[in-house]
Design an enzyme around this catalytic site. Structure first.
Site, PDB file in Angstrom:
ATOM      1  N   TYR B 105       0.822  -1.223   0.000  1.00  0.00           N
ATOM      2  CA  TYR B 105       0.000   0.000   0.000  1.00  0.00           C
ATOM      3  C   TYR B 105       0.847   1.260   0.000  1.00  0.00           C
ATOM      4  CZ  TYR B 105      -4.399  -2.422   0.481  1.00  0.00           C
ATOM      5  OH  TYR B 105      -5.491  -3.195   0.238  1.00  0.00           O
ATOM      6  N   GLU B 206       0.959 -30.962   8.664  1.00  0.00           N
ATOM      7  CA  GLU B 206       0.490 -30.003   7.656  1.00  0.00           C
ATOM      8  C   GLU B 206      -0.821 -29.365   8.070  1.00  0.00           C
ATOM      9  OE1 GLU B 206      -0.455 -31.907   3.926  1.00  0.00           O
ATOM     10  OE2 GLU B 206      -1.552 -30.173   3.186  1.00  0.00           O
ATOM     11  N   ASP B 258      -0.804 -34.755   3.936  1.00  0.00           N
ATOM     12  CA  ASP B 258      -1.759 -35.547   3.155  1.00  0.00           C
ATOM     13  C   ASP B 258      -0.984 -36.419   2.176  1.00  0.00           C
ATOM     14  OD1 ASP B 258      -3.879 -34.329   4.371  1.00  0.00           O
ATOM     15  OD2 ASP B 258      -4.266 -32.900   2.736  1.00  0.00           O
TER      16      ASP B 258
END
Lengths: 532, 386
Positions: B105, B206, B258
């Site tokens: 910004y 995870e 996973d």
């Protein structure tokens, strides 16, 4: 002049009124709108032929007015500052079909003076109004006024009024006024286009046009250079037919074929004539008047066949020249780039011709899917039957590789083509499109390539300049942030933003290799600000 | 305010400011000599990412990019780099801790310029944060300073619990007394001091949800583990923290993801580094990290190894692989660091079965199964992939 008039007696067997009735479509008087256009065209072309061909810078005034008595009647008036007409010729020049001062072998807009009389005839038949003529020959202290009708049955002028006025201002020229039945709303755009095209090809003329809607268009003279004045030449042997041979024989004083050959044809000396007659197995001492039609046909055929005649002379031709084409295109189309090419004279079937091509690009020309084509033949703008013309065949993007010249359609491009010849090979009698004569087609293509190469050079240079400009804009717009950053990080070392900016500007200038004044011109008015 | 600021921070700022001055002085000198200014940056592309097989690290290759201000294609990037440098420099001077979002910004300006023809144009210094983030990475490689060293913060994502005490910003924090919560790994993990630790290994999970479940049943206490979650793709702080645990405390690190190509890539990011941040691998990667699971062989078995799931459980828990998964698997298969025997078997089974599995499947089979059978058994028998 009077002698030539007698020679033309042989044409009298044609009944002009019948001819006109039967062929008025072909002559361009098929409908009221076309007739109005054709009337303007014939009178304007006569006006130009009375001026530029004789070395006079033309001032042409054209007016079309509605006649109060009938809204479909229009008075067409064209005035020129040309050589004028001797008063004794006026009745014949306007009141007798096939009387012409232009029946000679040199390039002119009209040839047989038929067009203007067609307009007069058409006007007379439909509206019953006579033609009105004011004229003053160069050097005359009088202005002559005539009101003339044509006796259609006898092809004779009927002079209704003849008057003389003093000419204190020394005016010379001709002002012709005819009333015809027309259709202005339909003819409007064609006529305006025609006059604009005429102005493009005659930037040395002042042309003022007032139309029936009281719109006044003025094309001012841009240059004072006139095209070269064509000289009269004798016919070339390759260009003869039986009829022309008959005319030449009727005119000659030669007693033998050898003398006749030398006298009647261009580029034929005694030696050439002897060699030809030997080739044609003709007796050089034969009296040409003794030749019958069969012999004449044989002579004409052999003349056309013989390969060793000198090439036709271009002295009779009057091309515009690049300067006039460029000035005309520049003045009317206001393009950013213009170039023109005048080719060297060539010949087809014994007729000399010169091809010219002009290209105008960009500026006020709108981008179009195909080139805007401005066709001219013997300085006359051709408006109808564009797609049938050999010039279209040459510039058509399907036949010409415009991409190779950096032109990608839609593109803002106009192409002017001009064919100047003692005999333009028109398709049909309407004189609106030129036939595909291979010699002319090749010359058109060569001229177009030459002009297009110059356009490509220009576009390449422009592209490079635009890239330089783009670079400068890019650097200039990022310079403030760069300078501010360095000044912030290095403020303890006394680095000032303003100095960094100046240094960057100099580096940029050096890198792009642009001279100071050009650089300033490029960045002039370039403002950069930052909104946080 | 000054008295509350950590001495460590103050030193870091001083050093960073000096590096900035030295780096950008070089650019200024080029300009002062009348030369078009340029900077040389290592190319951050896959083609210029080198896998160091010996050290098992993804490193930045030797290819450099010349970013010149007067090069039309690089000019804007050059400006962006300097703009970002200025903002970071100002933040350092003002004792601020900007996030990368803040920097985005602060530097987003509109450049308004009027062409000589009078046409007005507007252009933003940058439009998306993607652009300003890329420039921050450029400044890191240009100055050799990491964003943490420039006191730039990022969102905290990683969490840790375990029998361990650390010192951060002057406070000692006991990571075994976090209740149901956990300690959020701070964006400047190098400023953390390890006080004492009582653990045998590190387990990185995870999935945040699985982390919470293991935490609540006291997994770390029972198995003497430091329990960490990256909550998806690991941020730099989590990776640096894991690396320090491995390097300084010599704790083995196990990673649980996973069973799919995305999980495998998370593991490889922890272990050898990422392509976008390859210049930081030496500091962030944990080359000894082990992939504990869930592996394809856990699901389907392999050779003599029996699967952890029954036929019926597989039917219930397995998810059909998507096209994107398969595409990603083929990409990984070609990465040098996946070209080991065990990984090739994993990938082949995946491509063969076209199936994937989430860790949650194992908690569904039973949280206790995951905590007290699956994990301890695999660690004990050395059933992991390196």
């Amino acid at each position: 002049m009077p002698r030539r008039q007698q020679q033309l007696e042989s044409f009298r067997s044609m009944t002009p009124s019948q001819f006109f009735y039967e062929y008025r479509e072909v002559a361009g008087f098929g409908s009221p709108s076309r007739a109005l256009y054709q009337t303007v065209r014939e009178l304007v072309e006569n006006a130009l032929d009375a001026t530029d061909v004789h070395g006079i810078l033309p001032d042409i005034y054209i007016a079309i007015e509605r006649e109060p008595e009938n809204p479909n009647y229009y008075r067409v008036t064209v005035e020129d500052n040309g050589i004028g007409i001797q008063p004794q010729h006026v009745p014949y020049a306007f009141g007798q079909v096939l009387y012409s001062s232009k029946y000679r072998l040199r390039q002119a807009r009209g040839r047989f003076g038929l067009g203007a009389k067609m307009a007069i005839l058409y006007g007379q038949i439909r509206t019953g109004k006579p033609v009105e003529v004011y004229t003053s020959p160069q050097g005359s202290n009088k202005i002559y006024f005539f009101r003339i009708k044509i006796d259609i049955q006898r092809n004779r002028p009927i002079v209704l009024t003849r008057a003389e006025f003093p000419n204190p201002s020394g005016w010379h020229g001709t002002r012709v006024s005819v009333v015809v039945e027309g259709d202005w709303p339909r003819a409007r755009s064609r006529i305006h286009t025609y006059i604009q095209r005429t102005a493009i090809a005659a930037p040395y003329a002042n042309i003022v046009f007032r139309d029936p809607d009281n719109r006044i268009v003025i094309y001012r003279r841009r240059i004072t250079k006139l095209p070269p004045i064509p000289r009269e030449v004798k016919p070339h042997p390759h260009g003869v037919d039986i009829e022309l041979l008959k005319q030449l024989i009727a005119k000659t004083n030669a007693k033998t074929l050898l003398e006749f050959m030398v006298e009647a044809f261009q580029g034929v000396g005694k030696k050439t004539a002897e060699a030809f007659l030997e080739y044609a197995k003709l007796d050089k001492n034969l009296d040409p008047r003794t030749l019958d039609d069969k012999k004449l046909e044989y002579l004409a055929r052999k003349l056309r066949e013989y390969p060793k005649f000198r090439a036709p002379s271009a002295d009779a031709l009057s091309p515009f020249g690049p300067e006039i084409i460029e000035a005309g295109l520049r003045a009317i189309l206001e393009p950013e780039f213009v170039t023109a090419v005048t080719r060297r004279p060539k010949a087809y079937e014994g007729h000399p011709f010169i091809v010219e091509v002009g290209i105008a690009y960009g500026g006020k020309i709108p981008p179009m899917n195909e080139p805007m084509l401005l066709r001219y033949a013997n300085k006359i703008p051709l408006l109808y039957d564009e797609k049938a013309d050999v010039a279209w065949k040459v510039v058509d993007p399907r036949n010409f590789d415009w991409k190779a010249y950096l032109v990608n359609f839609p593109a803002p491009i106009a192409v002017l083509t001009h064919i100047a010849s003692t005999k333009v090979p028109y398709k049909g009698v309407g004189k609106e499109s030129v036939a595909d004569v291979p010699e002319i087609e090749n010359e058109l293509r060569n001229a177009l390539r030459e002009a297009a190469r110059r356009l490509r050079d220009y576009l390449l240079k422009k592209k490079r300049e635009e890239e330089a400009k783009k670079r400068i804009i890019t650097f200039m717009k990022y310079t403030p942030e760069v300078a501010s950053s360095l000044a912030t990080i290095l403020k303890d070392m006394g680095v000032r933003e303003e100095d960094v900016r100046k240094m960057l500007l100099n580096i940029m200038k050096k890198k792009l290799g642009i001279e100071d004044d050009k650089f300033h011109k490029l960045i002039q008015g370039l403002e950069v600000s930052i909104e946080e | 305010m000054a008295e509350y600021i950590d001495q460590v921070d103050r030193e870091a700022r001083k050093r960073a400011l000096k590096v900035f001055q030295e780096t950008f002085k070089m650019l200024y000198d080029q300009i002062a000599r009348g030369e078009p200014p340029y900077m040389m940056l290592p190319k951050r592309t896959l083609a210029n990412t080198i896998y160091d097989e010996k050290r098992k690290l993804l490193l930045l290759g030797p290819e450099k990019l010349k970013r010149s201000f007067l090069d039309l294609n690089e000019s804007k990037k050059f400006m962006q780099t300097l703009l970002m440098a200025k903002i970071i420099y100002e933040a350092l001077e003002r004792d601020e801790y900007p996030t990368i979002r803040d920097l985005y910004y602060r530097g987003k300006h509109t450049i308004i310029y009027r062409e000589p023809g009078g046409r007005r144009h507007e252009e933003n210094t940058w439009d998306e944060q993607r652009e300003s983030d890329a420039v921050i990475r450029d400044i890191e490689v240009l100055t050799g300073l990491l964003r943490e060293e420039m006191l730039i913060l990022s969102k905290e994502k990683g969490k840790v619990v375990g029998n361990m005490r650390i010192r951060s910003g002057g406070d000692v924090i006991d990571l075994s007394k976090m209740g149901h919560g956990a300690y959020a790994i701070e964006p400047t993990p190098d400023l953390i001091e390890f006080v004492d630790v009582d653990a045998e290994y590190v387990l990185v999970v995870e999935k945040d949800a699985v982390f919470q479940q293991l935490h609540r049943i006291g997994f770390w206490r029972r198995h003497k583990a430091i329990l960490i979650t990256s909550a998806g793709q690991p941020d730099r702080a989590t990776r640096r923290f894991v690396r320090r645990l491995s390097e300084e405390l010599k704790l083995p690190v196990y990673i649980l993801t996973d069973a799919d190509p995305y999980g495998w890539y998370i593991y490889s990011v922890f272990k050898i580094g990422s392509i976008t941040l390859s210049y930081e691998s030496e500091r962030l990667a944990t080359p000894s990290a082990r992939f504990i699971g869930v592996s394809m062989t856990d699901i389907f078995g392999y050779g003599k190894k029996k699967p952890y799931l029954s036929e019926k459980e597989r039917r219930n828990y397995i998810i059909k692989a998507k096209d994107a998964d398969i595409k990603r698997a083929y990409e990984l298969m070609n990465y040098k660091w996946f070209q080991t025997k065990k990984w090739q078997i994993e990938i082949k089974i995946f491509l063969d079965k076209k199936s994937k599995l989430e860790i949650e499947a194992l908690t569904s089979k039973g949280l206790k199964f995951l905590a007290d059978k699956y994990l301890p058994e695999k660690i004990e028998t050395g059933d992991w992939i390196e």
